[in-house]
Scaffold this active site. Structure first.
Site, PDB file in Angstrom:
ATOM      1  N   LYS A  33      55.027  35.865  37.523  1.00  0.00           N
ATOM      2  CA  LYS A  33      54.214  36.210  38.688  1.00  0.00           C
ATOM      3  C   LYS A  33      52.905  35.421  38.626  1.00  0.00           C
ATOM      4  CE  LYS A  33      51.864  40.256  39.254  1.00  0.00           C
ATOM      5  NZ  LYS A  33      50.553  39.937  39.844  1.00  0.00           N
ATOM      6  N   ASP A  60      52.003  36.504  44.124  1.00  0.00           N
ATOM      7  CA  ASP A  60      51.427  37.819  44.445  1.00  0.00           C
ATOM      8  C   ASP A  60      49.994  37.642  44.943  1.00  0.00           C
ATOM      9  OD1 ASP A  60      50.994  40.560  44.549  1.00  0.00           O
ATOM     10  OD2 ASP A  60      50.597  40.740  42.398  1.00  0.00           O
ATOM     11  N   ASP A  65      44.780  40.772  56.169  1.00  0.00           N
ATOM     12  CA  ASP A  65      43.880  40.208  57.172  1.00  0.00           C
ATOM     13  C   ASP A  65      44.479  40.496  58.553  1.00  0.00           C
ATOM     14  OD1 ASP A  65      41.854  38.566  58.414  1.00  0.00           O
ATOM     15  OD2 ASP A  65      41.706  37.438  56.539  1.00  0.00           O
TER      16      ASP A  65
HETATM   17  O1  LIG Z   1      50.043  47.892  42.864  1.00  0.00           O
HETATM   18  C1  LIG Z   1      50.005  46.866  42.159  1.00  0.00           C
HETATM   19  C2  LIG Z   1      50.291  45.617  42.622  1.00  0.00           C
HETATM   20  C3  LIG Z   1      50.250  44.541  41.773  1.00  0.00           C
HETATM   21  N1  LIG Z   1      49.932  44.700  40.475  1.00  0.00           N
HETATM   22  C4  LIG Z   1      49.930  43.505  39.597  1.00  0.00           C
HETATM   23  O2  LIG Z   1      50.905  43.664  38.562  1.00  0.00           O
HETATM   24  C5  LIG Z   1      50.412  43.192  37.337  1.00  0.00           C
HETATM   25  C6  LIG Z   1      50.409  44.316  36.331  1.00  0.00           C
HETATM   26  O3  LIG Z   1      49.926  43.833  35.100  1.00  0.00           O
HETATM   27  P1  LIG Z   1      49.791  44.789  33.815  1.00  0.00           P
HETATM   28  O4  LIG Z   1      49.095  43.905  32.821  1.00  0.00           O
HETATM   29  O5  LIG Z   1      51.186  45.166  33.402  1.00  0.00           O
HETATM   30  O6  LIG Z   1      48.974  45.971  34.204  1.00  0.00           O
HETATM   31  C7  LIG Z   1      49.039  42.593  37.610  1.00  0.00           C
HETATM   32  O7  LIG Z   1      49.193  41.201  37.775  1.00  0.00           O
HETATM   33  C8  LIG Z   1      48.608  43.215  38.928  1.00  0.00           C
HETATM   34  O8  LIG Z   1      47.840  42.318  39.702  1.00  0.00           O
HETATM   35  C9  LIG Z   1      49.651  45.934  39.994  1.00  0.00           C
HETATM   36  O9  LIG Z   1      49.360  46.126  38.784  1.00  0.00           O
HETATM   37  N2  LIG Z   1      49.712  47.002  40.847  1.00  0.00           N
END
Ligand SMILES: O=c1ccn([C@@H]2O[C@H](COP(=O)(O)O)[C@@H](O)[C@H]2O)c(=O)[nH]1
Length: 239
Positions: A33, A60, A65
């Site tokens: 991601k 992601d 907007d």
């Molecule tokens: O609701 C959300 C949407 C995106 N994320 C993203 O996922 C990863 C989670 O990383 P961890 O280190 O496992 O916490 C991170 O890149 C967030 O931007 C999310 O956590 N929650």
């Protein structure tokens, strides 16, 4: 698809050098991601690096907007030939519809497959209390997440991002074709950090998630390869 292929690891690092080091440290990871930090720092160069290694890409960027602006951003992003792309459901129904059309146009213009467009329902860092008291949403969190997912589905999106705690309910209501991607996944041995609505990898998969986004439990571990292996072993018991 085996359990390993259902894990998406975020490249939450500051620059291309650190990103490549992480990709090379974890050659078993097939789905990465790219989020706000790295894309803002490197631009599309990181996408080319991943493609040259035949990796799948979740871009992601969580667009939020007005419809015209998200449509333009989605057209551009779809042209990169990524696999998954995000927009906030709270951008609203018109923005979601415009984004859905734009990914098709952008991909067709670039001659690539369109990404699956998925909507963020409620960030996994938001607690029930914060939703009520800070964001002033007068619904229970699971109900609100479901409303956001249903609106995204009606607007033609391919799926949603939700916490593992809501995934069973969303799966029941949205059906098996709707992609459900869960961040906020934490093995029992990992720190929760800023994630407020977690479950373990096996619980999230059993509850109906298609993909699990697991970052710091792997990437910040003293031995990332060992952490990855432990998670895969846990998932193999349910897959
Ligand atoms: O609701 C959300 C949407 C995106 N994320 C993203 O996922 C990863 C989670 O990383 P961890 O280190 O496992 O916490 C991170 O890149 C967030 O931007 C999310 O956590 N929650």
């Amino acid at each position: 698809m085996n359990a390993e292929q259902k894990i998406i690891v975020p490249l939450d690092v500051a620059n291309i050098t650190d990103a490549i080091a992480l990709i090379e440290k974890l050659p078993q990871v097939s789905f990465w991601k790219v989020g706000l930090e790295l894309f803002t720092s490197t631009g599309p160069q990181i996408l080319q690096e991943l493609k040259s290694r035949q990796k799948r890409i979740f871009l992601d960027l969580k667009f939020h907007d007005i419809p015209n602006t998200v449509a333009g951003a989605c057209r551009a992003a779809a042209g990169y030939g990524v696999d998954l792309l995000t927009i906030h459901a709270t951008a609203g129904r018109d923005a979601l519809k415009a984004a859905t059309e734009a990914v098709q146009t952008g991909a067709a213009q670039a001659g690539v497959e369109p990404p699956k467009l998925i909507a963020i329902t409620v960030l996994t860092s938001i607690s029930c209390r914060q939703l009520a008291f800070d964001l002033k949403i007068p619904l229970e969190l699971p109900e609100y997440a479901l409303e956001m997912a249903l609106m995204a589905q009606e607007a033609g999106l391919d799926g949603a991002v939700c916490s593992p705690q809501e995934v069973a309910q969303l799966r029941d209501s949205c059906g098996n074709e709707f992609l459900l991607v869960c961040p906020g996944v934490r093995p029992t041995w990992a720190e929760k950090g800023d994630q407020k609505r977690s479950l373990t990898p096996s619980q999230a998969l059993q509850a109906g998630a298609n993909y699990l986004v697991i970052g710091r439990p792997v990437t910040a571990a003293a031995e990332p390869e060992l952490a990855w292996k432990q998670i895969c072993e846990e998932l193999a018991t349910v897959a």
